[in-house]
Design an enzyme around this catalytic site. Structure first.
Site, mmCIF file in Angstrom:
data_model
loop_
_atom_site.group_PDB
_atom_site.id
_atom_site.type_symbol
_atom_site.label_atom_id
_atom_site.label_comp_id
_atom_site.label_asym_id
_atom_site.label_seq_id
_atom_site.Cartn_x
_atom_site.Cartn_y
_atom_site.Cartn_z
ATOM 1 N N ASP A 1 21.798 16.036 69.116
ATOM 2 C CA ASP A 1 20.687 16.848 69.651
ATOM 3 C C ASP A 1 19.780 16.045 70.574
ATOM 4 O O ASP A 1 18.576 16.298 70.657
ATOM 5 C CB ASP A 1 19.853 17.458 68.510
ATOM 6 C CG ASP A 1 20.716 18.202 67.525
ATOM 7 O OD1 ASP A 1 21.613 18.920 67.967
ATOM 8 O OD2 ASP A 1 20.495 18.045 66.303
ATOM 9 N N LYS B 1 22.297 16.037 75.413
ATOM 10 C CA LYS B 1 23.460 15.615 76.211
ATOM 11 C C LYS B 1 23.938 16.722 77.150
ATOM 12 O O LYS B 1 24.371 16.453 78.265
ATOM 13 C CB LYS B 1 24.626 15.213 75.287
ATOM 14 C CG LYS B 1 24.331 14.015 74.411
ATOM 15 C CD LYS B 1 25.487 13.697 73.492
ATOM 16 C CE LYS B 1 25.712 14.709 72.404
ATOM 17 N NZ LYS B 1 24.632 14.834 71.412
ATOM 18 N N GLY B 2 23.868 17.988 76.658
ATOM 19 C CA GLY B 2 24.373 19.120 77.448
ATOM 20 C C GLY B 2 23.741 19.170 78.822
ATOM 21 O O GLY B 2 24.424 19.298 79.834
ATOM 22 N N ASN C 1 30.635 22.318 65.362
ATOM 23 C CA ASN C 1 29.393 21.802 64.759
ATOM 24 C C ASN C 1 28.402 21.429 65.865
ATOM 25 O O ASN C 1 27.197 21.409 65.662
ATOM 26 C CB ASN C 1 29.670 20.599 63.836
ATOM 27 C CG ASN C 1 30.577 19.544 64.465
ATOM 28 O OD1 ASN C 1 31.166 19.754 65.512
ATOM 29 N ND2 ASN C 1 30.686 18.409 63.815
ATOM 30 N N GLY D 1 26.303 21.863 69.424
ATOM 31 C CA GLY D 1 25.682 22.971 70.156
ATOM 32 C C GLY D 1 25.040 22.381 71.390
ATOM 33 O O GLY D 1 24.011 21.731 71.298
ATOM 34 N N HIS D 2 25.670 22.533 72.530
ATOM 35 C CA HIS D 2 25.168 21.921 73.759
ATOM 36 C C HIS D 2 24.432 22.967 74.589
ATOM 37 O O HIS D 2 25.020 23.945 75.027
ATOM 38 C CB HIS D 2 26.328 21.279 74.538
ATOM 39 C CG HIS D 2 26.922 20.111 73.795
ATOM 40 N ND1 HIS D 2 28.159 19.589 74.051
ATOM 41 C CD2 HIS D 2 26.428 19.366 72.773
ATOM 42 C CE1 HIS D 2 28.389 18.567 73.229
ATOM 43 N NE2 HIS D 2 27.354 18.419 72.448
ATOM 44 N N GLN E 1 27.661 15.231 69.010
ATOM 45 C CA GLN E 1 26.867 14.559 67.960
ATOM 46 C C GLN E 1 26.302 13.224 68.473
ATOM 47 O O GLN E 1 26.148 13.067 69.672
ATOM 48 C CB GLN E 1 27.694 14.366 66.671
ATOM 49 C CG GLN E 1 28.000 15.654 65.927
ATOM 50 C CD GLN E 1 29.215 16.390 66.426
ATOM 51 O OE1 GLN E 1 30.228 15.791 66.686
ATOM 52 N NE2 GLN E 1 29.123 17.692 66.563
ATOM 53 N N THR F 1 29.132 12.926 60.358
ATOM 54 C CA THR F 1 30.160 13.924 60.606
ATOM 55 C C THR F 1 31.530 13.277 60.401
ATOM 56 O O THR F 1 31.615 12.145 59.890
ATOM 57 C CB THR F 1 29.990 14.563 62.002
ATOM 58 O OG1 THR F 1 30.866 15.688 62.094
ATOM 59 C CG2 THR F 1 30.258 13.573 63.129
ATOM 60 N N THR G 1 23.191 25.083 66.557
ATOM 61 C CA THR G 1 24.340 25.684 65.881
ATOM 62 C C THR G 1 23.910 26.490 64.672
ATOM 63 O O THR G 1 24.359 27.600 64.459
ATOM 64 C CB THR G 1 25.339 24.575 65.458
ATOM 65 O OG1 THR G 1 25.767 23.914 66.631
ATOM 66 C CG2 THR G 1 26.540 25.136 64.731
ATOM 67 N N GLY H 1 20.469 26.827 63.575
ATOM 68 C CA GLY H 1 19.080 27.295 63.597
ATOM 69 C C GLY H 1 18.194 26.565 62.586
ATOM 70 O O GLY H 1 17.015 26.878 62.444
ATOM 71 N N PRO I 1 15.623 23.987 60.927
ATOM 72 C CA PRO I 1 14.586 23.125 61.507
ATOM 73 C C PRO I 1 15.051 21.675 61.456
ATOM 74 O O PRO I 1 15.594 21.230 60.447
ATOM 75 C CB PRO I 1 13.374 23.333 60.585
ATOM 76 C CG PRO I 1 13.848 24.140 59.432
ATOM 77 C CD PRO I 1 15.218 24.678 59.711
ATOM 78 N N ARG I 2 14.871 20.958 62.561
ATOM 79 C CA ARG I 2 15.280 19.547 62.571
ATOM 80 C C ARG I 2 14.160 18.690 61.992
ATOM 81 O O ARG I 2 12.980 18.976 62.207
ATOM 82 C CB ARG I 2 15.577 19.092 63.997
ATOM 83 C CG ARG I 2 16.757 19.822 64.598
ATOM 84 C CD ARG I 2 17.020 19.382 66.039
ATOM 85 N NE ARG I 2 18.105 20.162 66.611
ATOM 86 C CZ ARG I 2 18.142 20.607 67.869
ATOM 87 N NH1 ARG I 2 17.159 20.328 68.704
ATOM 88 N NH2 ARG I 2 19.164 21.308 68.297
ATOM 89 N N ASP J 1 8.568 14.813 78.210
ATOM 90 C CA ASP J 1 7.457 15.766 78.366
ATOM 91 C C ASP J 1 6.919 16.282 77.027
ATOM 92 O O ASP J 1 5.756 16.672 76.940
ATOM 93 C CB ASP J 1 7.915 16.966 79.212
ATOM 94 C CG ASP J 1 9.184 17.604 78.660
ATOM 95 O OD1 ASP J 1 10.176 16.865 78.484
ATOM 96 O OD2 ASP J 1 9.175 18.815 78.373
HETATM 97 P P1 IMP Z 1 29.399 18.456 59.867
HETATM 98 O O1 IMP Z 1 29.701 17.792 61.160
HETATM 99 O O2 IMP Z 1 29.207 19.943 59.982
HETATM 100 O O3 IMP Z 1 30.356 18.081 58.787
HETATM 101 O O4 IMP Z 1 27.965 17.916 59.375
HETATM 102 C C1 IMP Z 1 27.773 16.571 58.959
HETATM 103 C C2 IMP Z 1 26.399 16.069 59.396
HETATM 104 O O5 IMP Z 1 26.374 15.983 60.808
HETATM 105 C C3 IMP Z 1 25.248 16.999 59.011
HETATM 106 O O6 IMP Z 1 24.105 16.218 58.751
HETATM 107 C C4 IMP Z 1 25.030 17.826 60.264
HETATM 108 O O7 IMP Z 1 23.717 18.340 60.342
HETATM 109 C C5 IMP Z 1 25.281 16.763 61.313
HETATM 110 N N1 IMP Z 1 25.729 17.328 62.592
HETATM 111 C C6 IMP Z 1 26.949 17.787 62.906
HETATM 112 N N2 IMP Z 1 26.988 18.195 64.190
HETATM 113 C C7 IMP Z 1 25.777 17.989 64.699
HETATM 114 C C8 IMP Z 1 25.213 18.167 65.998
HETATM 115 O O8 IMP Z 1 25.862 18.608 66.957
HETATM 116 N N3 IMP Z 1 23.900 17.816 66.137
HETATM 117 C C9 IMP Z 1 23.186 17.285 65.120
HETATM 118 N N4 IMP Z 1 23.667 17.086 63.896
HETATM 119 C C10 IMP Z 1 24.958 17.428 63.678
#
Ligand code: IMP
Length: 477
Positions: free
Chosen positions: A18, A21-22, A43, A45-46, A268, A283, A342, A344, A346-347, A375
């Site tokens: 996050d 990169k997209g 997993n 989301g760009h 990721q 991941t 991906t 929704g 909260p980060r 910004d």
């Molecule tokens: P998984 O990839 O769905 O197995 O998730 C494993 C870990 O990677 C979890 O903490 C997810 O929140 C994190 N994760 C997977 N893909 C992304 C991404 O594109 N952005 C941020 N975190 C991710």
């Protein structure tokens, strides 16, 4: 643009994903002939914003909006065909062609049982306080099958006998796990397969077929019924994407030999790498340059840019040393709109961590970087930056080098990181809107100072600084 851009370059996340990169891939794509995704699955989301319209891609490479660029999904990606078909349909609905897509016949297919098992395992682990916080998309179980050599490469969809054998074997194993390890009864197993993906125009008729087969199977074993219907469905899905399928490794080697310019798009971030990240809170593919090389079959990548956000975020469980709790974290989340593209979710938010940045630069073998979302910090009076960790845990038996109270400047293993406090340095904020800046000199002195300090602490040079969502809200140095 950009005489500094090499003919083969990779964009890699330097934090926990996050990082934005997209936008960077979309921005740089005009300088390249091809854009390649080589790791991860849906997993990711760009997000790309063009003329105020937000596009989020989970599987399609972020160069897909340029019809003249070839976009490649290489061997190392795991593909949920329903998600891919939905993304293609969405683009076509908006009048965009996707003839510029190529997909590796070796990429593995993410099956319904992967998603179901991912969710079931998380439920089970959460009962003992050990869940990972996955995206629930089946990524871990799918890569586990690849490693166990029980996965389904795309090419198998065109061989119904092999496909049936593999699906039958996999169902036997996965249903046993669901029943005996996760405690799913027959009804719950049936329900999971009938609802494994949300319903939309693409999935509705397929879900209805699974439902119908399960309902009419009566006393017949779920396993055989499921195997037959899944073979039919996945063989059919194969024909729907057949036009895009090819040997992408050969394609890339040829393109490389003919001097084509290739951009590799990471998914990721470095700290979600199973080896170099915060294991087990990671991941299941390698978001680092090593993963891009393994996943694409192209080793000669001349330039790597790591993308670092001006602060830090993560989704899911695991240690996060510079994390902000309470209202400071909420404020950063609100200004940065930090909700998962991906899921929704909260980060979690915290300050920029230069220990992580230095490690990401080293693991990816680069000193070139991109700074995003500068910004978002514009309203802050003072901006803390994490410059080191203090280990507050007990003596470590695994590695005696880590002593309680010691200060760390290099990345420790996860068990140590989980007991570290951040050492913070405060930098002055700039307190004004910087989203219109298009050159480094246009930034207020305090923002220039912040960027330079991060460079000094992280050992990188920021080639690109992003100051807003749109393509043009960018400083290129
Ligand atoms: P998984 O990839 O769905 O197995 O998730 C494993 C870990 O990677 C979890 O903490 C997810 O929140 C994190 N994760 C997977 N893909 C992304 C991404 O594109 N952005 C941020 N975190 C991710």
């Amino acid at each position: 643009m950009s005489s500094w851009l090499a003919p083969t370059a990779a964009i890699i996340g330097g934090q926990w994903g996050d990082e934005g990169k997209g936008k960077i891939v979309d921005l740089l794509a005009p300088n390249f002939d091809m854009v390649v995704r080589a790791t991860g699955g849906n997993n990711a989301g760009h997000t790309i914003v063009i003329n105020g319209k937000k596009h989020v891609f989970h599987l399609l490479p972020s160069g897909i909006l340029y019809p003249e660029k070839l976009n490649v999904i290489a061997d190392g990606v795991v593909i949920d065909l329903f998600v891919l078909l939905e993304e293609i349909r969405e683009l076509e609905k908006n009048g965009l062609r996707v003839e510029n897509l190529r997909i590796s016949a070796n990429a593995h297919i993410l099956m319904p049982y992967h998603r179901i098992l991912d969710v079931a395992r998380e439920e089970k682990l959460s009962g003992i306080g050990a869940k990972i916080g996955t995206t629930g998309r089946g990524i871990g179980p799918c890569y586990a099958d690849t490693a166990a050599r029980t996965g389904i490469p795309l090419r198998m969809l065109f061989d119904k006998t092999a496909l049936h054998n593999s699906i039958r074997q996999n169902l036997e194993e996965k249903i046993a796990l669901l029943a005996h390890y996760c405690g799913y009864d027959d009804e719950k197993i049936r329900h999971s397969f009938s609802n494994f993906i949300s319903e939309n125009e693409i999935t509705a008729s397929y879900l209805a077929r699974i439902n119908h087969a399960l309902a009419s199977s009566g006393a017949a074993p779920t396993l055989d019924t499921l195997a037959l219907v899944l073979v039919d469905i996945y063989a059919e899905l194969g024909t729907r994407i057949q036009q895009y399928v090819t040997n992408t490794t050969a394609l890339l080697h040829r393109a490389h030999a003919f001097g084509k310019r290739i951009l590799f798009e990471g998914a990721q971030g470095t700290f979600l790498d199973p080896y170099h990240g915060t294991y087990p809170y990671v991941t299941s593919s390698h978001p680092t340059i090593g993963g891009i090389i393994a996943g694409s079959g192209v080793a000669r990548i001349s330039q790597t840019l790591i993308v670092l956000k001006a602060y830090t975020t993560r989704v899911g469980e695991g240690p996060f040393v510079s994390e902000l709790h309470g209202k400071d974290g909420d404020a950063l989340r609100a200004s940065g709109e930090e909700y998962g593209a991906t899921t929704g979710r909260p980060r979690r938010c915290g300050w920029y961590d230069s220990v992580m940045a230095r490690h990401a630069a080293a693991v990816n073998g680069t000193t070139e970087a991109v700074l995003t979302k500068l910004d978002v910090l514009s309203s802050l009076e003072k901006i803390p930056v994490c410059v080191g960790y203090q280990y507050t845990g007990s003596p470590c038996f695994a590695d005696k080098a880590y002593k309680p109270g010691m200060e760390l400047r290099t990345m420790p293993p996860t068990n140590i990181m989980a007991h570290c406090e951040p050492m913070l340095m405060e930098l002055p904020g700039w307190k004004c809107d910087i989203s219109g800046a298009r050159t480094f000199a246009h930034l207020p002195p305090a923002a220039q100072n912040y960027v330079r300090k991060l460079e000094e602490l992280s050992g990188v040079l920021f080639r690109i600084i992003s100051v807003g969502k749109e393509r043009d809200a960018t400083i290129i140095r």
